[in-house]
Design an enzyme around this catalytic site. Structure first.
Site, PDB file in Angstrom:
ATOM      1  N   LYS A 128       8.709  68.370  -3.612  1.00  0.00           N
ATOM      2  CA  LYS A 128       9.982  68.821  -3.028  1.00  0.00           C
ATOM      3  C   LYS A 128      10.077  68.400  -1.555  1.00  0.00           C
ATOM      4  O   LYS A 128      11.149  68.019  -1.080  1.00  0.00           O
ATOM      5  CB  LYS A 128      10.129  70.342  -3.155  1.00  0.00           C
ATOM      6  CG  LYS A 128      10.342  70.839  -4.567  1.00  0.00           C
ATOM      7  CD  LYS A 128      11.597  70.294  -5.236  1.00  0.00           C
ATOM      8  CE  LYS A 128      12.871  70.909  -4.734  1.00  0.00           C
ATOM      9  NZ  LYS A 128      14.067  70.400  -5.450  1.00  0.00           N
ATOM     10  N   TYR A 165       4.189  70.793  -6.784  1.00  0.00           N
ATOM     11  CA  TYR A 165       5.563  71.288  -6.598  1.00  0.00           C
ATOM     12  C   TYR A 165       6.018  71.236  -5.128  1.00  0.00           C
ATOM     13  O   TYR A 165       6.982  70.530  -4.812  1.00  0.00           O
ATOM     14  CB  TYR A 165       5.755  72.680  -7.205  1.00  0.00           C
ATOM     15  CG  TYR A 165       7.166  73.186  -6.968  1.00  0.00           C
ATOM     16  CD1 TYR A 165       8.251  72.531  -7.556  1.00  0.00           C
ATOM     17  CD2 TYR A 165       7.432  74.254  -6.116  1.00  0.00           C
ATOM     18  CE1 TYR A 165       9.557  72.950  -7.313  1.00  0.00           C
ATOM     19  CE2 TYR A 165       8.729  74.671  -5.871  1.00  0.00           C
ATOM     20  CZ  TYR A 165       9.785  74.019  -6.462  1.00  0.00           C
ATOM     21  OH  TYR A 165      11.078  74.412  -6.215  1.00  0.00           O
TER      22      TYR A 165
END
Length: 373
Positions: free
Chosen positions: A159, A155
């Site tokens: 990002k 994650y």
């Protein structure tokens, strides 16, 4: 300025919906296209019933479908890209998270170049900055300090790479000869009515004699209310549409917080729900280093069992780190460049969220009563 149009990806999500609600109040906005993979029936109905002169076009499609994205971007003035797979627990395959959060962003940027969309706003995450270790301490951090998450957890890594792609695309030449302008917003942990995480926390507590689970006892965070995070996106859209007024925001990233008091995640959950009789969990919690290594052991067990059984640990090292660190950031740069002032105060945000929690309690207790009859 002439009429304009906006495409919002991830529009069916918690933040995406708020962005759409604020967007349709913007003057001269002729059309908002709301894109998501699948809209829940209640979200579809909500968008359908919006009281606005702005045309609302609902699009269901895959962020990895380049042709679909190019069609969705045709004739658009601003793209707000808030679609993402948010996965702290490692429940989604790494490939899925990387595909949606990085490849999807790259494909959308390419679609903007091909369709000559001049402005692109990326919803990033505080996790792009960290924390990389449970020992890291940041108090009122700012953009100049260059915090960067060194973790390879899918994650934050996806990002971070997505944001780099967006900021690197600033200044690219569009197909019609124009220039692409981009910026990125890094909201803190977002709370408010409609939060799936808050909803799960409350429902678990209702099944546990109204005792709230321990999430982040050792943390100090400055969460941001959902409408304030959404408002920052509206200001960024205005700024990129009128580069003469806001020349500083192109190619920049911004931390988005508000005046919610600095507190632990556990204290936040308690402050939002205590009106309904919820209590903090008073059980002993192992020291942070021990929690971290327990997380590691659980990951090892999950990995070893994978060929025969899909064991999802209750927590992992990444969760221990992000939910137990002293990690707070100032919104001064957004205030200076975007003119960002949080429109909703902590008192109002707490009240609205608390009322929503009350409706969840009523709904859930009603369900339990029906089952016991």
């Amino acid at each position: 300025m002439p009429g304009w149009s906006c495409l919002v990806t991830g529009a069916g999500g918690f933040l995406g919906q708020r962005i759409v609600h604020l967007l349709v109040q913007e003057k001269d906005l002729e059309e908002v296209r709301v894109l998501d993979k699948v809209f829940r029936p209640e979200t579809r109905e909500e968008f359908f019933n919006l009281q606005t002169k702005t045309k609302v076009t609902m699009l269901e499609g895959d962020i990895l479908d380049a042709q679909y994205l190019r069609r969705a971007c045709q004739g658009i003035s601003v793209v707000i890209h808030s679609a993402a797979v948010i996965d702290v627990m490692g429940e989604s395959p790494r490939e899925t998270v990387m595909d949606v959060n990085l490849k999807g962003t790259q494909k959308l940027l390419e679609a903007c170049v091909q369709a000559s969309v001049p402005a692109f706003i990326y919803t990033s995450s505080i996790e792009v900055a960290g924390p990389s270790s449970y020992k890291e301490i940041v108090v009122n951090g700012n953009e100049e300090e260059q915090h960067e998450n060194t973790s390879f957890h899918p994650y934050p890594y996806s990002k971070k790479m997505g944001e780099k792609a967006v900021l690197a695309a600033n200044g690219r030449t569009l197909k019609d000869g124009g220039t692409l302008l981009t910026c990125s917003l890094r909201p803190m942990y977002i709370y408010g009515e409609g939060s799936q995480f808050l909803s799960d926390t409350i429902i678990k507590a209702l099944k546990n004699n109204d005792i709230l689970g321990i999430v982040g006892k050792f943390s100090t965070a400055n969460p941001v209310y959902v409408s304030n995070a959404a408002w920052a996106h509206i200001l960024a859209a205005r700024g990129l549409r009128d580069p003469k007024k806001s020349p500083n925001i192109q190619g920049q990233f911004y931390y988005i917080s508000d005046d919610t008091p600095h507190q632990s995640y556990d204290d936040l959950n308690y402050n939002l729900s205590k009106k309904w009789g919820f209590h903090r969990d008073s059980r002993w919690v192992p020291p942070l280093p021990l929690l971290y290594w327990l997380g590691f052991l659980l990951e090892v067990v999950s990995f070893l069992l994978r060929p025969i059984y899909n064991y999802q640990p209750p927590f992992n090292r990444h969760l221990v780190t992000v939910s137990n660190t002293v990690f707070t950031f100032s919104y001064k740069k957004a205030q200076r460049d975007l003119g960002y002032e949080p429109p909703v105060s902590w008192e109002e945000a707490r009240e609205k969220t608390s009322e929503w929690i009350g409706s969840l309690v009523e709904q859930h207790k009603g369900t339990l009563n029906t089952k016991t009859q």
